[in-house]
Structure formats: C-alpha cells, structure tokens
Design a protein around this motif. Sequence first.
Motif, PDB file in Angstrom:
ATOM      1  N   SER A   1      11.122  -7.885   4.251  1.00 30.36           N
ATOM      2  CA  SER A   1      10.749  -6.505   4.370  1.00 30.36           C
ATOM      3  C   SER A   1      10.257  -6.299   5.785  1.00 30.36           C
ATOM      4  O   SER A   1      10.133  -7.645   6.425  1.00 30.36           O
ATOM      5  CB  SER A   1       9.867  -5.910   3.594  1.00 30.36           C
ATOM      6  OG  SER A   1       8.749  -6.184   3.997  1.00 30.36           O
ATOM      7  N   GLY A   2      10.465  -5.417   6.603  1.00 31.76           N
ATOM      8  CA  GLY A   2       9.642  -5.155   7.929  1.00 31.76           C
ATOM      9  C   GLY A   2       8.348  -5.464   7.907  1.00 31.76           C
ATOM     10  O   GLY A   2       7.888  -6.250   8.765  1.00 31.76           O
ATOM     11  N   PHE A   3       7.504  -5.344   7.014  1.00 28.40           N
ATOM     12  CA  PHE A   3       6.120  -5.435   6.779  1.00 28.40           C
ATOM     13  C   PHE A   3       5.837  -7.165   6.957  1.00 28.40           C
ATOM     14  O   PHE A   3       5.158  -7.587   7.536  1.00 28.40           O
ATOM     15  CB  PHE A   3       5.660  -5.007   5.604  1.00 28.40           C
ATOM     16  CG  PHE A   3       4.005  -4.942   5.588  1.00 28.40           C
ATOM     17  CD1 PHE A   3       3.500  -3.342   5.727  1.00 28.40           C
ATOM     18  CD2 PHE A   3       3.166  -5.856   5.449  1.00 28.40           C
ATOM     19  CE1 PHE A   3       2.046  -3.358   5.612  1.00 28.40           C
ATOM     20  CE2 PHE A   3       1.990  -5.532   5.427  1.00 28.40           C
ATOM     21  CZ  PHE A   3       1.055  -4.233   5.490  1.00 28.40           C
TER      22      PHE A   3
ATOM     23  N   HIS B   1       1.620   0.116  14.054  1.00 25.52           N
ATOM     24  CA  HIS B   1       1.821   0.202  12.530  1.00 25.52           C
ATOM     25  C   HIS B   1       1.107  -0.705  11.986  1.00 25.52           C
ATOM     26  O   HIS B   1       0.566  -1.934  12.278  1.00 25.52           O
ATOM     27  CB  HIS B   1       3.354  -0.204  12.270  1.00 25.52           C
ATOM     28  CG  HIS B   1       3.577   0.064  10.684  1.00 25.52           C
ATOM     29  ND1 HIS B   1       3.622  -0.973  10.103  1.00 25.52           N
ATOM     30  CD2 HIS B   1       3.698   1.236  10.021  1.00 25.52           C
ATOM     31  CE1 HIS B   1       3.931  -0.386   8.731  1.00 25.52           C
ATOM     32  NE2 HIS B   1       4.059   0.999   8.686  1.00 25.52           N
TER      33      HIS B   1
ATOM     34  N   SER C   1       1.425  -2.904   9.623  1.00 22.00           N
ATOM     35  CA  SER C   1       1.560  -4.222   9.431  1.00 22.00           C
ATOM     36  C   SER C   1       1.547  -5.140  10.655  1.00 22.00           C
ATOM     37  O   SER C   1       1.349  -6.300  10.651  1.00 22.00           O
ATOM     38  CB  SER C   1       3.360  -4.345   8.872  1.00 22.00           C
ATOM     39  OG  SER C   1       4.209  -3.391  10.017  1.00 22.00           O
TER      40      SER C   1
ATOM     41  N   ASP D   1       4.585  -1.161  18.843  1.00 28.04           N
ATOM     42  CA  ASP D   1       5.697  -0.258  18.430  1.00 28.04           C
ATOM     43  C   ASP D   1       6.456   0.103  19.502  1.00 28.04           C
ATOM     44  O   ASP D   1       5.991   0.310  20.847  1.00 28.04           O
ATOM     45  CB  ASP D   1       5.184   1.063  17.785  1.00 28.04           C
ATOM     46  CG  ASP D   1       4.654   0.589  16.232  1.00 28.04           C
ATOM     47  OD1 ASP D   1       4.176  -0.425  15.974  1.00 28.04           O
ATOM     48  OD2 ASP D   1       4.503   1.726  15.385  1.00 28.04           O
TER      49      ASP D   1
ATOM     50  N   SER E   1       5.447   5.194  14.745  1.00 28.31           N
ATOM     51  CA  SER E   1       5.952   5.868  13.468  1.00 28.31           C
ATOM     52  C   SER E   1       5.391   7.262  12.954  1.00 28.31           C
ATOM     53  O   SER E   1       5.970   7.837  12.304  1.00 28.31           O
ATOM     54  CB  SER E   1       5.631   4.963  12.383  1.00 28.31           C
ATOM     55  OG  SER E   1       4.174   4.580  12.158  1.00 28.31           O
TER      56      SER E   1
ATOM     57  N   ASP F   1       8.044  -3.863  17.882  1.00 31.61           N
ATOM     58  CA  ASP F   1       8.667  -3.375  16.571  1.00 31.61           C
ATOM     59  C   ASP F   1       9.397  -2.137  16.885  1.00 31.61           C
ATOM     60  O   ASP F   1       9.036  -1.066  17.018  1.00 31.61           O
ATOM     61  CB  ASP F   1       7.232  -3.097  15.739  1.00 31.61           C
ATOM     62  CG  ASP F   1       7.761  -2.848  14.491  1.00 31.61           C
ATOM     63  OD1 ASP F   1       8.979  -2.385  14.082  1.00 31.61           O
ATOM     64  OD2 ASP F   1       6.667  -2.762  13.348  1.00 31.61           O
TER      65      ASP F   1
ATOM     66  N   ALA G   1      11.099  -0.631  14.547  1.00 36.09           N
ATOM     67  CA  ALA G   1      11.722  -0.149  13.073  1.00 36.09           C
ATOM     68  C   ALA G   1      12.086   1.383  13.127  1.00 36.09           C
ATOM     69  O   ALA G   1      13.076   1.492  12.374  1.00 36.09           O
ATOM     70  CB  ALA G   1      10.045  -0.173  12.054  1.00 36.09           C
ATOM     71  N   HIS G   2      11.536   2.167  14.120  1.00 35.72           N
ATOM     72  CA  HIS G   2      11.982   3.486  14.080  1.00 35.72           C
ATOM     73  C   HIS G   2      13.186   3.718  15.154  1.00 35.72           C
ATOM     74  O   HIS G   2      13.622   5.118  15.314  1.00 35.72           O
ATOM     75  CB  HIS G   2      10.893   4.436  14.184  1.00 35.72           C
ATOM     76  CG  HIS G   2       9.964   4.515  12.981  1.00 35.72           C
ATOM     77  ND1 HIS G   2      10.252   5.178  11.814  1.00 35.72           N
ATOM     78  CD2 HIS G   2       8.991   3.666  12.834  1.00 35.72           C
ATOM     79  CE1 HIS G   2       9.268   4.818  10.931  1.00 35.72           C
ATOM     80  NE2 HIS G   2       8.510   3.830  11.379  1.00 35.72           N
TER      81      HIS G   2
ATOM     82  N   THR H   1      13.853  -3.390  11.099  1.00 34.59           N
ATOM     83  CA  THR H   1      13.903  -3.333   9.640  1.00 34.59           C
ATOM     84  C   THR H   1      15.523  -2.675   9.026  1.00 34.59           C
ATOM     85  O   THR H   1      16.147  -2.071  10.031  1.00 34.59           O
ATOM     86  CB  THR H   1      12.863  -2.423   9.086  1.00 34.59           C
ATOM     87  OG1 THR H   1      12.910  -1.953   7.562  1.00 34.59           O
ATOM     88  CG2 THR H   1      12.867  -0.946   9.741  1.00 34.59           C
TER      89      THR H   1
ATOM     90  N   SER I   1      15.515  -1.062   6.220  1.00 33.85           N
ATOM     91  CA  SER I   1      14.877  -0.167   5.413  1.00 33.85           C
ATOM     92  C   SER I   1      14.883   1.221   5.697  1.00 33.85           C
ATOM     93  O   SER I   1      14.555   2.136   4.910  1.00 33.85           O
ATOM     94  CB  SER I   1      13.559  -0.494   4.749  1.00 33.85           C
ATOM     95  OG  SER I   1      13.359  -1.922   4.903  1.00 33.85           O
ATOM     96  N   LYS I   2      15.208   1.646   7.211  1.00 34.68           N
ATOM     97  CA  LYS I   2      15.063   2.875   7.489  1.00 34.68           C
ATOM     98  C   LYS I   2      16.581   3.338   8.024  1.00 34.68           C
ATOM     99  O   LYS I   2      17.309   3.604   7.040  1.00 34.68           O
ATOM    100  CB  LYS I   2      14.115   3.121   8.810  1.00 34.68           C
ATOM    101  CG  LYS I   2      12.806   2.728   8.500  1.00 34.68           C
ATOM    102  CD  LYS I   2      11.679   2.905   9.218  1.00 34.68           C
ATOM    103  CE  LYS I   2      10.264   1.895   8.660  1.00 34.68           C
ATOM    104  NZ  LYS I   2       9.646   2.549   7.794  1.00 34.68           N
TER     105      LYS I   2
HETATM  106  C1  LIG Z   1       6.840   0.693  12.677  1.00 34.30           C
HETATM  107  C2  LIG Z   1       6.977  -0.048  11.513  1.00 34.30           C
HETATM  108  N1  LIG Z   1       7.152  -1.516  11.276  1.00 34.30           N
HETATM  109  C3  LIG Z   1       7.357  -1.861  10.176  1.00 34.30           C
HETATM  110  C4  LIG Z   1       7.270  -1.217   8.881  1.00 34.30           C
HETATM  111  C5  LIG Z   1       7.435  -1.897   7.804  1.00 34.30           C
HETATM  112  O1  LIG Z   1       9.307  -1.854   7.364  1.00 34.30           O
HETATM  113  P1  LIG Z   1       9.638  -1.939   6.079  1.00 34.30           P
HETATM  114  O2  LIG Z   1       9.324  -0.752   5.285  1.00 34.30           O
HETATM  115  O3  LIG Z   1      10.965  -2.726   6.173  1.00 34.30           O
HETATM  116  O4  LIG Z   1       8.626  -2.925   5.472  1.00 34.30           O
HETATM  117  C6  LIG Z   1       7.288   0.010   9.132  1.00 34.30           C
HETATM  118  C7  LIG Z   1       7.563   0.885   7.896  1.00 34.30           C
HETATM  119  O5  LIG Z   1       6.857   2.053   7.605  1.00 34.30           O
HETATM  120  C8  LIG Z   1       7.095   0.880  10.438  1.00 34.30           C
HETATM  121  O6  LIG Z   1       6.845   2.095  10.494  1.00 34.30           O
END
Ligand SMILES: Cc1ncc(COP(=O)(O)O)c(C=O)c1O
Length: 389
Positions: free
Chosen positions: A104-106, A130, A132, A173, A177, A202, A204-205, A233, A235-236
């Motif tokens: 996962s991203g986390f 974030h 994580s 980031d 987020s 990061d 992710a968004h 990620t 996941s988004k």
């Molecule tokens: C900036 C950021 N990094 C990492 C993650 C984690 O990603 P994942 O949902 O794939 O675990 C998130 C998720 O909320 C996020 O907002």
Amino acid sequence: MNTFAEKELASLKQRGQLRDLYVLPETGGQITVDGRTVINFSSNDYLDLARDRRLKDAAIRTVEELGCGATAARLMTGHLKLHEQLESDLAQMMGTEATLVFGSGFLTNLGVLTALAKAGDEVYADKLNHASLIDGTRLSKAHSMRYLHKDLNHLESLLKKSKTKGKRIIVSDSVFSMDGDIAPLAGLSELAQRYDALLVIDEAHAIGVMGENGGGACRIKGREIKPDVVIGTLSKSLGGYGGYAACSASIRKFLINNARSFIYSTGLPPVCVGSGREAVFVLKSNPNLGKTLLDRAERFRDLLAGAGLNVPEFESQIIPILVGGNDEAVHFSQLLWDRGLLIKAIRPPTVPVGTSRVRLSITLALSDEVLSKSADMIAQTAKKAGIIS
Ligand SMILES: Cc1ncc(COP(=O)(O)O)c(C=O)c1O
C-alpha cells in the motif's frame, strides 16, 4: 477489563475527536443509502476508475489466471511476472528508471523512509506531511526536524544548522491530502541540491491528476523536478490498491534489500496488479482525464468561494471548507448528510487543532451539473449552520 479503552474513548468524545465507522452499501459518486441518493464528496477515486468496466475485467482475468493471493513475500515465491510488468508500466508513467511496488502507499512510506534514514541521518519534513511519512520517519532512527508548512526559508534555516556526517533527507507531500495545496517543488529540489540532501516526494494525490501521463506534480510541463524517490499509490486515482516507489534502478535494488515493509510482507495480490496495470493503460490512452477533473474542480471551487465559503485558492481537486471547531465541523457534515451530501468532517489529529473542516474531493463521477447543484446546497447548509451569514 477494558477500562483503559473506555477511558480513552470517553476522553476522545469529550474533546470532540471520537471517530466511528459508517457502513456504506457501495462505492461510487452517487450512492443509494436507505432508498435515497447521496452524492459522495469523500472518495479519493478521483478519475472514477474503481468501478470502471475495463479495470474490473482486468482484475477478473488476473484472478482467473493467477488466483487470489501472491502467496508469499516477493523475495520468497510471491514475485510474479505480472509484478515486474506493473513496475515497468509505472516506471514509464513516472518517467523514472524503475519502480518498486509495495502492499500500500502507507507501507511504501514506512519502507522507504526506514530504509533511507538511519541513525545519524537527518530528516527534514513539512509540518503537514501525511501520517505515513511522519510514522516512517519516527520508525527510523534518524533525527527528525519539521519545517513550517511550505516554508522554504524555515527549511533552509534548519539545513544551514545541519551537523550530520550522514545523509540529509527532505520529505514532503506534493499535493497535501487535507488542504489540497501544492508543495513548492522547485524550491525543495533546489535546496536538496544545494545542501546535498536526498529528496522524497509523496505524490499520492497527484498521480493520475497532474503531470505528463498523470505521473504527478513533479512532472508538470515546464516545472519538472527529479526527486530521488517519488511515492505513488494505486489506491486513489488508479482505482485499486497498492503503493510504489519510483526511483533509479539502484535505489530500487537498495529498497528490495532494506525496506522491511517490502521484505517481510506478502506480495501485492494479483487482482490489484491486474487492475493497476489497466489503470495505467487507461491513463495513457486518455491523457486529458486529469485536466478535465482539475477544470471541473476549479469551477466548483469558484462557486463555493462566490457563495462566501471559506475555501483556499484553487490548486487541486481537494477543496477544504475551513470551519474551526471539532463539534462545528461534525455538525456541518451531519447537516450536509441530511441534505444528501456525503462530505466528511476532518478533525485533529489529522489536521492541526482549531482547523477542523469538511474536506471535499472532486471526482470525475460528479458532473458539472451535480457540482453546481451541490454548491448551492452546501452554501444554504452553511448558512443554516451559522458558518456563513
Ligand atoms: C499523502 C498520502 N500518502 C500515502 C497515503 C497512503 O496510501 P494508501 O492508501 O495506498 O495506503 C495516503 C492515503 O491517505 C496519502 O494521503
């Protein structure tokens, strides 16, 4: 027996910070809940791909071929050809030599930061990073310093005082987020070079939404930067689940040998690899998805601002409406829900004390027409809640 838990729960409740799970019957932009349609502003499925027929078919095909689980960690027997294919697709999208996929991203952030940052090293982190990234830094034995949000002068003043003989690592980031604003990426990159620091961003968004091929804010034309590691990620925007680090081939190899959340965890299940590959393909074949989303989000943000709501300047598809108090944010979110709008309240510790808000994420599942009607309803509800006059 469980008094420690009950005590803590009572204390959270008293501070207006108690959170609870709420069951939804389905995902999507418009959800039917107890017979009424609710518009979903709290999903990170920005490109509306999670329920896309092409991704579903790819996921089903992969499960039929390879089964449900990767069955072992990647370094054991859980490394499939499909993982390598996804990593090569992602590298092309990110414009990097290589990528490494995590659970996962986390888990990617935990793995990357604990692998890179060791005792004697220094990590410089934006205050609003974030969780994580914060946890990855905490788990590492490095000395961590947090600079004021997006404040390059503060960051530089900390870098100037650096005493380490080890590594310096700047972590941020790209799109934040909970605020939807964008880090000063060019400035971070310049400071990283000037002070001989590694740069970890990061995205992710921003993945799928910004930059060439949807490769993130570091790939926006004319403003490109090349961090040492970019976190992404699946996941988004990519509609599935999983995370990855985009980097050089040697850093990938280093992570395979040092990132504990990669080494000691089962490989990403084939279903996620299948849908992830398809999502990358969809993005490549439809290069305007991100721009369509951002244009729509900007028009929506302008409607909210025009109605007097406290929204920041437009920067991304994430739009917070600042409320302030915890109870006030929850109350506003409840009133919005009563009117058929699912917009979650965000409170500390996710955001700083006194900055509770409702957070709207715009997705391609929401048309301009739906957004325009929603903006009216949000403004009326804000008046009722006493948030605007
Ligand atoms: C900036 C950021 N990094 C990492 C993650 C984690 O990603 P994942 O949902 O794939 O675990 C998130 C998720 O909320 C996020 O907002």
